[in-house]
Motif scaffolding. Structure first.
Motif, PDB file in Angstrom:
ATOM      1  N   GLY A  36      53.970  25.423  39.115  1.00  0.00           N
ATOM      2  CA  GLY A  36      52.522  25.323  39.031  1.00  0.00           C
ATOM      3  C   GLY A  36      51.805  26.324  39.913  1.00  0.00           C
ATOM      4  O   GLY A  36      50.576  26.314  40.003  1.00  0.00           O
ATOM      5  N   PHE A  37      52.573  27.205  40.548  1.00  0.00           N
ATOM      6  CA  PHE A  37      52.015  28.194  41.448  1.00  0.00           C
ATOM      7  C   PHE A  37      52.564  29.574  41.120  1.00  0.00           C
ATOM      8  O   PHE A  37      53.618  29.705  40.497  1.00  0.00           O
ATOM      9  CB  PHE A  37      52.361  27.870  42.908  1.00  0.00           C
ATOM     10  N   VAL A 111      43.006  20.878  40.593  1.00  0.00           N
ATOM     11  CA  VAL A 111      42.620  19.506  40.236  1.00  0.00           C
ATOM     12  C   VAL A 111      41.567  19.032  41.227  1.00  0.00           C
ATOM     13  O   VAL A 111      41.757  19.141  42.447  1.00  0.00           O
ATOM     14  CB  VAL A 111      43.846  18.565  40.302  1.00  0.00           C
ATOM     15  N   ALA A 112      40.448  18.530  40.720  1.00  0.00           N
ATOM     16  CA  ALA A 112      39.383  18.014  41.587  1.00  0.00           C
ATOM     17  C   ALA A 112      39.858  16.714  42.238  1.00  0.00           C
ATOM     18  O   ALA A 112      40.417  15.837  41.572  1.00  0.00           O
ATOM     19  CB  ALA A 112      38.115  17.784  40.786  1.00  0.00           C
ATOM     20  N   VAL A 113      39.638  16.596  43.539  1.00  0.00           N
ATOM     21  CA  VAL A 113      40.047  15.403  44.280  1.00  0.00           C
ATOM     22  C   VAL A 113      38.833  14.871  45.041  1.00  0.00           C
ATOM     23  O   VAL A 113      38.074  15.641  45.637  1.00  0.00           O
ATOM     24  CB  VAL A 113      41.180  15.731  45.277  1.00  0.00           C
ATOM     25  N   TYR A 138      50.397  24.721  50.932  1.00  0.00           N
ATOM     26  CA  TYR A 138      49.627  25.175  49.783  1.00  0.00           C
ATOM     27  C   TYR A 138      49.454  24.014  48.812  1.00  0.00           C
ATOM     28  O   TYR A 138      50.354  23.185  48.665  1.00  0.00           O
ATOM     29  CB  TYR A 138      50.331  26.320  49.053  1.00  0.00           C
ATOM     30  N   GLY A 139      48.315  23.945  48.140  1.00  0.00           N
ATOM     31  CA  GLY A 139      48.099  22.868  47.184  1.00  0.00           C
ATOM     32  C   GLY A 139      47.236  23.328  46.026  1.00  0.00           C
ATOM     33  O   GLY A 139      46.603  24.383  46.087  1.00  0.00           O
ATOM     34  N   ASN A 140      47.192  22.530  44.979  1.00  0.00           N
ATOM     35  CA  ASN A 140      46.389  22.873  43.805  1.00  0.00           C
ATOM     36  C   ASN A 140      45.158  21.988  43.716  1.00  0.00           C
ATOM     37  O   ASN A 140      44.588  21.795  42.645  1.00  0.00           O
ATOM     38  CB  ASN A 140      47.217  22.749  42.526  1.00  0.00           C
ATOM     39  N   TYR A 141      44.726  21.442  44.855  1.00  0.00           N
ATOM     40  CA  TYR A 141      43.560  20.570  44.865  1.00  0.00           C
ATOM     41  C   TYR A 141      42.285  21.381  45.088  1.00  0.00           C
ATOM     42  O   TYR A 141      42.295  22.480  45.646  1.00  0.00           O
ATOM     43  CB  TYR A 141      43.687  19.524  45.976  1.00  0.00           C
ATOM     44  N   ARG A 204      45.572  26.647  50.799  1.00  0.00           N
ATOM     45  CA  ARG A 204      46.202  26.896  52.062  1.00  0.00           C
ATOM     46  C   ARG A 204      45.747  25.844  53.041  1.00  0.00           C
ATOM     47  O   ARG A 204      44.761  25.193  52.846  1.00  0.00           O
ATOM     48  CB  ARG A 204      45.769  28.283  52.539  1.00  0.00           C
ATOM     49  N   ARG A 205      46.454  25.661  54.108  1.00  0.00           N
ATOM     50  CA  ARG A 205      46.101  24.617  55.033  1.00  0.00           C
ATOM     51  C   ARG A 205      44.711  24.837  55.619  1.00  0.00           C
ATOM     52  O   ARG A 205      44.266  25.963  55.816  1.00  0.00           O
ATOM     53  CB  ARG A 205      47.111  24.532  56.173  1.00  0.00           C
ATOM     54  N   CYS A 206      43.998  23.776  55.904  1.00  0.00           N
ATOM     55  CA  CYS A 206      42.677  23.884  56.496  1.00  0.00           C
ATOM     56  C   CYS A 206      42.815  24.204  57.987  1.00  0.00           C
ATOM     57  O   CYS A 206      43.734  23.738  58.638  1.00  0.00           O
ATOM     58  CB  CYS A 206      41.902  22.581  56.337  1.00  0.00           C
TER      59      CYS A 206
END
Length: 208
Positions: A36-37, A111-113, A138-141, A204-206
């Motif tokens: 997914g990335f 994806v909206a969270v 890393y995330g897809n949010y 990426r991480r906050c």
């Protein structure tokens, strides 16, 4: 995707798995979500580096594959193997220095969270950042600025977290969306929202 650098694989796996379990998630096998990335190069320039059109023209001439701009900066993407070459070419085209150059995992779709899921997600990211072996997350949010502002207020009004030990972490070379830890020096490529104080770099991480 959680990237770790460790001298004890079992310890790192246990810490990451525990973080996911604490926040209602599950740790998948290595490579389980990588489809997914896309592993690409990312070069970030500040807004003052030039207009959107000028940056796009320079990036495409340098061999970049994609460019996007917003109020926080310009984001230039390259094929994984072309990052160094494109970055070097841009140095001769853009006078302002890049704030970030790194390989990242860019989500193919987001994806909206919101609501409780967003609270759990931010709690997970924060807990992962407390793990010494974790280097990048890393995330897809995607979380709206309004939701980030709500979460910031929610966290400020919640119970204080235990003080954490400060320690240096490996920089990703400075790429977005990250490698800074909470309560540590802000990354130079942080896309922090003035309204909410939360980093907008959703893949990426906050660094808040």
């Amino acid at each position: 995707i959680v990237e770790c650098s460790t001298d004890n694989k079992n310890r790192a796996a246990t810490d990451v798995r525990t973080s996911f379990t604490h926040n209602g998630g599950n740790l998948g096998q290595t490579g389980a979500v990588s489809s997914g990335f896309e592993n690409v190069g990312e070069i970030i320039y500040p807004v003052e580096a030039g207009s959107e059109d000028a940056i796009m023209e320079a990036a495409l001439e340098a061999g970049a594959s994609d460019v996007s701009s917003d109020a926080d900066g310009h984001y230039i993407y390259t094929a994984r193997t072309d990052l160094a070459e494109v970055a070097a070419a841009l140095e001769g085209k853009i006078k302002t220095a890049a704030t970030s150059t790194a390989l990242i995992w860019k989500p193919l779709n987001t994806v909206a969270v919101e609501g409780e899921n967003a609270e759990k997600l931010m709690s997970l990211i924060e807990e992962l950042e407390d793990c010494d072996d974790v280097q990048n997350v890393y995330g897809n949010y995607e979380i709206s600025d309004e939701e980030r502002a709500r979460l910031a207020g929610f966290r400020r009004s919640g119970p204080p977290r235990a003080a954490r030990q400060e320690h240096p972490v490996r920089s990703s070379g400075s790429g977005a969306p990250g490698s800074g830890h909470l309560a540590r020096a802000t990354r130079p490529d942080c896309r922090k929202s003035p309204a909410s104080g939360w980093c907008r770099s959703w893949h990426r991480r906050c660094c808040r």
